[in-house]
Design an enzyme around this catalytic site. Structure first.
Site, PDB file in Angstrom:
ATOM      1  N   LYS A 144       1.149  -5.459 -20.482  1.00 27.52           N
ATOM      2  CA  LYS A 144       0.989  -5.827 -19.074  1.00 27.52           C
ATOM      3  C   LYS A 144      -0.061  -4.927 -18.431  1.00 27.52           C
ATOM      4  O   LYS A 144       0.025  -3.703 -18.532  1.00 27.52           O
ATOM      5  CB  LYS A 144       2.323  -5.700 -18.334  1.00 27.52           C
ATOM      6  CG  LYS A 144       2.273  -6.220 -16.898  1.00 27.52           C
ATOM      7  CD  LYS A 144       3.677  -6.302 -16.309  1.00 27.52           C
ATOM      8  CE  LYS A 144       3.676  -6.952 -14.929  1.00 27.52           C
ATOM      9  NZ  LYS A 144       5.038  -7.128 -14.396  1.00 27.52           N
ATOM     10  N   PHE A 190      10.554   3.221 -11.972  1.00 25.95           N
ATOM     11  CA  PHE A 190      11.291   2.868 -13.198  1.00 25.95           C
ATOM     12  C   PHE A 190      12.740   3.373 -13.157  1.00 25.95           C
ATOM     13  O   PHE A 190      13.233   3.975 -14.123  1.00 25.95           O
ATOM     14  CB  PHE A 190      10.600   3.435 -14.446  1.00 25.95           C
ATOM     15  CG  PHE A 190       9.290   2.816 -14.803  1.00 25.95           C
ATOM     16  CD1 PHE A 190       8.835   1.663 -14.195  1.00 25.95           C
ATOM     17  CD2 PHE A 190       8.474   3.415 -15.765  1.00 25.95           C
ATOM     18  CE1 PHE A 190       7.615   1.095 -14.544  1.00 25.95           C
ATOM     19  CE2 PHE A 190       7.252   2.857 -16.118  1.00 25.95           C
ATOM     20  CZ  PHE A 190       6.818   1.701 -15.506  1.00 25.95           C
ATOM     21  N   ASN A 242       3.487   3.764 -10.232  1.00 24.61           N
ATOM     22  CA  ASN A 242       4.534   4.638  -9.693  1.00 24.61           C
ATOM     23  C   ASN A 242       5.049   5.694 -10.656  1.00 24.61           C
ATOM     24  O   ASN A 242       5.984   6.427 -10.318  1.00 24.61           O
ATOM     25  CB  ASN A 242       5.707   3.783  -9.205  1.00 24.61           C
ATOM     26  CG  ASN A 242       5.292   2.829  -8.102  1.00 24.61           C
ATOM     27  OD1 ASN A 242       4.531   3.201  -7.221  1.00 24.61           O
ATOM     28  ND2 ASN A 242       5.781   1.595  -8.167  1.00 24.61           N
ATOM     29  N   THR A 243       4.482   5.769 -11.856  1.00 30.46           N
ATOM     30  CA  THR A 243       4.799   6.839 -12.799  1.00 30.46           C
ATOM     31  C   THR A 243       3.526   7.641 -13.035  1.00 30.46           C
ATOM     32  O   THR A 243       2.528   7.087 -13.503  1.00 30.46           O
ATOM     33  CB  THR A 243       5.319   6.265 -14.134  1.00 30.46           C
ATOM     34  OG1 THR A 243       6.556   5.581 -13.901  1.00 30.46           O
ATOM     35  CG2 THR A 243       5.547   7.375 -15.152  1.00 30.46           C
ATOM     36  N   ASN A 279       0.190  -6.589 -12.967  1.00 34.49           N
ATOM     37  CA  ASN A 279       1.176  -5.760 -12.299  1.00 34.49           C
ATOM     38  C   ASN A 279       0.839  -5.686 -10.805  1.00 34.49           C
ATOM     39  O   ASN A 279      -0.027  -6.418 -10.319  1.00 34.49           O
ATOM     40  CB  ASN A 279       1.183  -4.355 -12.920  1.00 34.49           C
ATOM     41  CG  ASN A 279       2.553  -3.708 -12.899  1.00 34.49           C
ATOM     42  OD1 ASN A 279       3.269  -3.768 -11.899  1.00 34.49           O
ATOM     43  ND2 ASN A 279       2.926  -3.077 -13.994  1.00 34.49           N
ATOM     44  N   SER A 284       2.066   0.292 -14.212  1.00 35.57           N
ATOM     45  CA  SER A 284       2.724   0.596 -12.944  1.00 35.57           C
ATOM     46  C   SER A 284       2.025   1.769 -12.280  1.00 35.57           C
ATOM     47  O   SER A 284       1.686   2.762 -12.946  1.00 35.57           O
ATOM     48  CB  SER A 284       4.199   0.941 -13.174  1.00 35.57           C
ATOM     49  OG  SER A 284       4.766   1.465 -11.987  1.00 35.57           O
ATOM     50  N   ASN A 304       6.440  -1.213  -3.300  1.00 38.54           N
ATOM     51  CA  ASN A 304       7.500  -0.459  -3.963  1.00 38.54           C
ATOM     52  C   ASN A 304       6.937   0.765  -4.669  1.00 38.54           C
ATOM     53  O   ASN A 304       5.815   0.757  -5.168  1.00 38.54           O
ATOM     54  CB  ASN A 304       8.264  -1.348  -4.963  1.00 38.54           C
ATOM     55  CG  ASN A 304       7.719  -1.241  -6.372  1.00 38.54           C
ATOM     56  OD1 ASN A 304       8.065  -0.320  -7.112  1.00 38.54           O
ATOM     57  ND2 ASN A 304       6.856  -2.175  -6.743  1.00 38.54           N
TER      58      ASN A 304
END
Length: 346
Positions: free
Chosen positions: A215, A118, A183-184, A244, A181, A114
């Site tokens: 996390k 967010f 993805n940011t 994560n 994450s 993925n």
């Protein structure tokens, strides 16, 4: 039955569309007349209850952040037998996330890639929904996972997290700071101890008496894992969540073409199992026994959950295997845990 539905129908749908359809069903599971009937059939055995973070969890097994981003399905997930639901990731500013397509299945690996980014309706909206959920009878423990808004510079991240924490702490049972994450842009740089320390201290102040956890990513090296775990204890956090998603693509059995088609983003599911377990053990080796460690990554069966608990996890979370196991997943895990406990007792 679910396996046939997954093979014949769900694999033909865009993964994100399939998830939204599933969430519509899950939301229906959380309201009358279905919710009481489901709870009667899925309620974890009392022997599985866990005391953690100053509260009682009906089962050690819960849903990881990312599944219910906007706290719309938490009641239904509780009715399906999960002991807790960590909603989010929630950001201070509502945001649409990354362009679609951004969710991909690697079925041969029982995995998902993925790069959602967010996508959520913001901390204020999530706080309103959590406030309503807290009043529901039979609800699961509700955690809220908070991340940095994309429009906020990394240099201003602390104020962004503090804003979300101040809104969500009064209505969540615990908060989790997501700095891991992939993805940011720039988010994982916040995991550096010298940057993370003041951020966590400020968010802890904003959280007040609500337990706060952090996390971490599975892609950290051993020294970085130990450093963050030690920091979490020193700052006075209630716990740590490991781990994560990963940016690694090592060991996949899916074709190179399928992996390339999925592209960049965080990999979750079965391929993460061994690394997540290893990180759990390294965290547990440097934190006190009473410190809460939540293990997530590659969890599929009751045996997986049991292995994490024996390795020192206080609680265990899952996400990706829901896609492959279906709505009875939590009940299957809880019954498997109970059967093992019963055989030991006997």
């Amino acid at each position: 039955m679910y396996r046939a539905l997954f093979s014949l129908l769900l694999t033909r749908l865009d993964p994100e569309r399939a998830h939204h359809l599933a969430m519509a069903v899950i939301r229906a599971c959380g309201v009358r007349p279905l919710a009481p009937l489901l709870r009667a059939a899925t309620r974890p055995d009392a022997s599985l209850a866990v005391e953690a973070l100053g509260m009682r969890f009906a089962s050690p097994f819960g849903v990881a952040a990312g599944f219910d981003k906007d706290a719309v399905g938490a009641a239904g997930l509780g009715a399906l037998g999960f002991g807790h639901v960590e909603v989010g990731t929630v950001t201070a500013v509502p945001q649409p996330g990354n362009p679609r397509p951004r969710l991909f299945r690697l079925v041969a690996d029982r995995a998902v890639v993925n790069r959602m980014g967010f996508n959520n309706r913001g901390a204020e909206a999530a706080a309103h929904r959590l406030a309503r959920l807290r009043r529901r009878r039979g609800r699961p423990v509700l955690g809220a996972n908070i991340g940095k808004s994309r429009v906020t510079d990394v240099a201003d991240a602390t104020a962004d997290y503090v804003h979300s924490a101040a809104l969500l702490a009064p209505v969540a049972d615990y908060l989790a700071v997501n700095v891991s994450s992939p993805n940011t842009p720039g988010l994982r740089t916040l995991q550096a101890v010298e940057t993370l320390a003041p951020l966590l201290s400020a968010v802890k102040d904003a959280a007040g008496t609500t337990p706060l956890l952090v996390k971490i990513a599975p892609d950290l090296d051993d020294d970085e894992i130990a450093g963050i775990a030690t920091l979490a204890v020193r700052v006075g956090l209630a716990g740590l969540i490991a781990t994560n998603t990963t940016i690694s693509r090592e060991g996949l059995v899916s074709s190179p073409q399928a992996v390339a088609a999925a592209g960049e983003g965080g990999l979750s599911g079965a391929p993460l199992r061994e690394r997540s377990l290893e990180v759990l053990r390294r965290v547990r080796a440097v934190v006190p026994d009473e410190f809460c460690v939540i293990s997530v990554g590659g969890v599929d069966t009751a045996d997986d959950v049991r292995e994490r608990l024996r390795a020192g996890a206080t609680l265990v979370q899952g996400y990706t295997a829901f896609l492959y196991r279906g709505p009875l997943w939590a009940r299957q895990v809880n019954r498997g845990l109970r059967r093992t406990a019963a055989s030991v007792d006997g």
